[in-house]
Design a protein around this motif. Sequence first.
Motif, short mmCIF file in Angstrom:
data_model
loop_
_atom_site.label_atom_id
_atom_site.label_comp_id
_atom_site.label_asym_id
_atom_site.label_seq_id
_atom_site.Cartn_x
_atom_site.Cartn_y
_atom_site.Cartn_z
N ALA A 17 -9.22 -15.18 -26.67
CA ALA A 17 -8.51 -16.46 -26.27
C ALA A 17 -8.20 -17.18 -26.66
O ALA A 17 -7.16 -18.52 -26.17
N ALA A 18 -9.29 -18.50 -27.26
CA ALA A 18 -9.10 -19.12 -28.07
C ALA A 18 -8.00 -19.57 -29.28
O ALA A 18 -6.76 -19.87 -29.01
N TYR A 19 -8.12 -18.29 -29.60
CA TYR A 19 -6.46 -18.07 -31.03
C TYR A 19 -5.01 -17.11 -29.43
O TYR A 19 -4.63 -18.20 -30.24
N ALA A 20 -5.17 -17.20 -28.70
CA ALA A 20 -4.38 -16.96 -27.34
C ALA A 20 -3.66 -18.48 -27.18
O ALA A 20 -2.38 -18.64 -27.84
N VAL A 21 -4.51 -19.21 -26.91
CA VAL A 21 -4.14 -20.78 -27.35
C VAL A 21 -3.55 -21.53 -27.63
O VAL A 21 -2.61 -21.77 -28.10
N PHE A 22 -4.52 -21.04 -29.72
CA PHE A 22 -4.24 -21.71 -30.68
C PHE A 22 -3.40 -21.55 -30.77
O PHE A 22 -1.72 -22.13 -31.53
N ASN A 23 -2.41 -20.07 -30.57
CA ASN A 23 -0.77 -19.71 -30.99
C ASN A 23 0.26 -19.87 -30.58
O ASN A 23 1.20 -19.65 -30.52
N THR A 24 -0.06 -20.87 -28.72
CA THR A 24 0.59 -21.64 -28.90
C THR A 24 0.67 -22.83 -28.68
O THR A 24 2.27 -23.36 -28.06
N HIS A 25 0.14 -23.05 -30.03
CA HIS A 25 0.14 -24.54 -30.58
C HIS A 25 0.41 -25.29 -29.45
O HIS A 25 0.02 -26.86 -29.16
N ASP A 26 -1.28 -24.78 -28.58
CA ASP A 26 -1.56 -26.20 -27.57
C ASP A 26 -2.92 -26.72 -28.07
O ASP A 26 -4.08 -26.71 -27.64
N ALA A 27 -3.00 -27.75 -28.59
CA ALA A 27 -3.79 -29.01 -29.04
C ALA A 27 -5.24 -28.79 -27.71
O ALA A 27 -5.93 -28.92 -27.89
N GLN A 28 -4.97 -29.31 -26.71
CA GLN A 28 -5.59 -30.00 -25.74
C GLN A 28 -6.04 -28.66 -25.09
O GLN A 28 -7.17 -28.22 -24.46
N GLY A 29 -5.16 -27.16 -25.09
CA GLY A 29 -5.69 -26.36 -24.85
C GLY A 29 -6.68 -25.68 -24.80
O GLY A 29 -7.51 -24.73 -23.89
N LEU A 30 -7.29 -26.29 -26.52
CA LEU A 30 -8.66 -25.35 -26.96
C LEU A 30 -9.65 -26.41 -26.03
O LEU A 30 -10.55 -26.09 -27.03
N ARG A 31 -9.16 -28.07 -25.98
CA ARG A 31 -10.47 -28.54 -25.74
C ARG A 31 -11.26 -27.20 -25.11
O ARG A 31 -12.53 -27.50 -25.02
N ARG A 32 -10.82 -26.46 -23.77
CA ARG A 32 -12.71 -26.06 -23.28
C ARG A 32 -12.60 -24.35 -23.99
O ARG A 32 -13.83 -24.06 -23.79
N PHE A 33 -12.98 -24.65 -25.42
CA PHE A 33 -13.22 -23.70 -26.11
C PHE A 33 -14.27 -24.04 -26.98
O PHE A 33 -15.09 -23.61 -27.64
N ILE A 34 -14.10 -25.64 -27.33
CA ILE A 34 -14.53 -25.83 -28.47
C ILE A 34 -15.84 -27.23 -27.66
O ILE A 34 -15.87 -27.76 -26.90
N HIS A 35 -17.47 -26.84 -28.55
CA HIS A 35 -18.84 -27.72 -28.14
C HIS A 35 -18.57 -28.73 -28.58
O HIS A 35 -17.89 -29.29 -29.33
N PRO A 36 -18.53 -30.40 -27.59
CA PRO A 36 -18.93 -31.15 -27.61
C PRO A 36 -19.07 -31.91 -29.38
O PRO A 36 -18.72 -32.83 -29.53
N GLU A 37 -20.08 -30.73 -29.79
CA GLU A 37 -20.90 -31.65 -31.39
C GLU A 37 -20.14 -30.29 -32.05
O GLU A 37 -21.98 -30.51 -33.63
#
Length: 118
Positions: A10-30
């Motif tokens: 799912a993260a790769y699918a968002v990455f391939n749309t070039h949506d940096a903010q959309g990736l936020r939900r996949f990335i740990h705060p640390e």
Amino acid sequence: MSPLSAMLEAAYAVFNTHDAQGLRRFIHPEATWPDTLEADHANVGQDAVIAHFARVFATLRPNIHLIEVIEETGQSLTVEAQYAVETEDGQVWSDTRARLTYHFRDGLLSGMTILSGF
């Protein structure tokens, strides 16, 4: 498919749309993420990782396809992926395979280790 594999796809699918903010939900705060634009720099923290992706998307158009996903541990996946990267004007900048290990914490991406091909 494991929950981590599904989340990574799912993260790769968002990455391939070039949506940096959309990736936020996949990335740990640390999270700690290698800087793929400046090899000797690491991005630390969710905001820094998202800012890194925004810089990448501002200058390049990466498109990544997963070829193989291997569950290493309950908290890491190793992938083989094909990276096709174009410049803003559509010129091929890179087309290569990479082997990467993704690290997870609390069900989110907490880091990436480049094993080869980047």
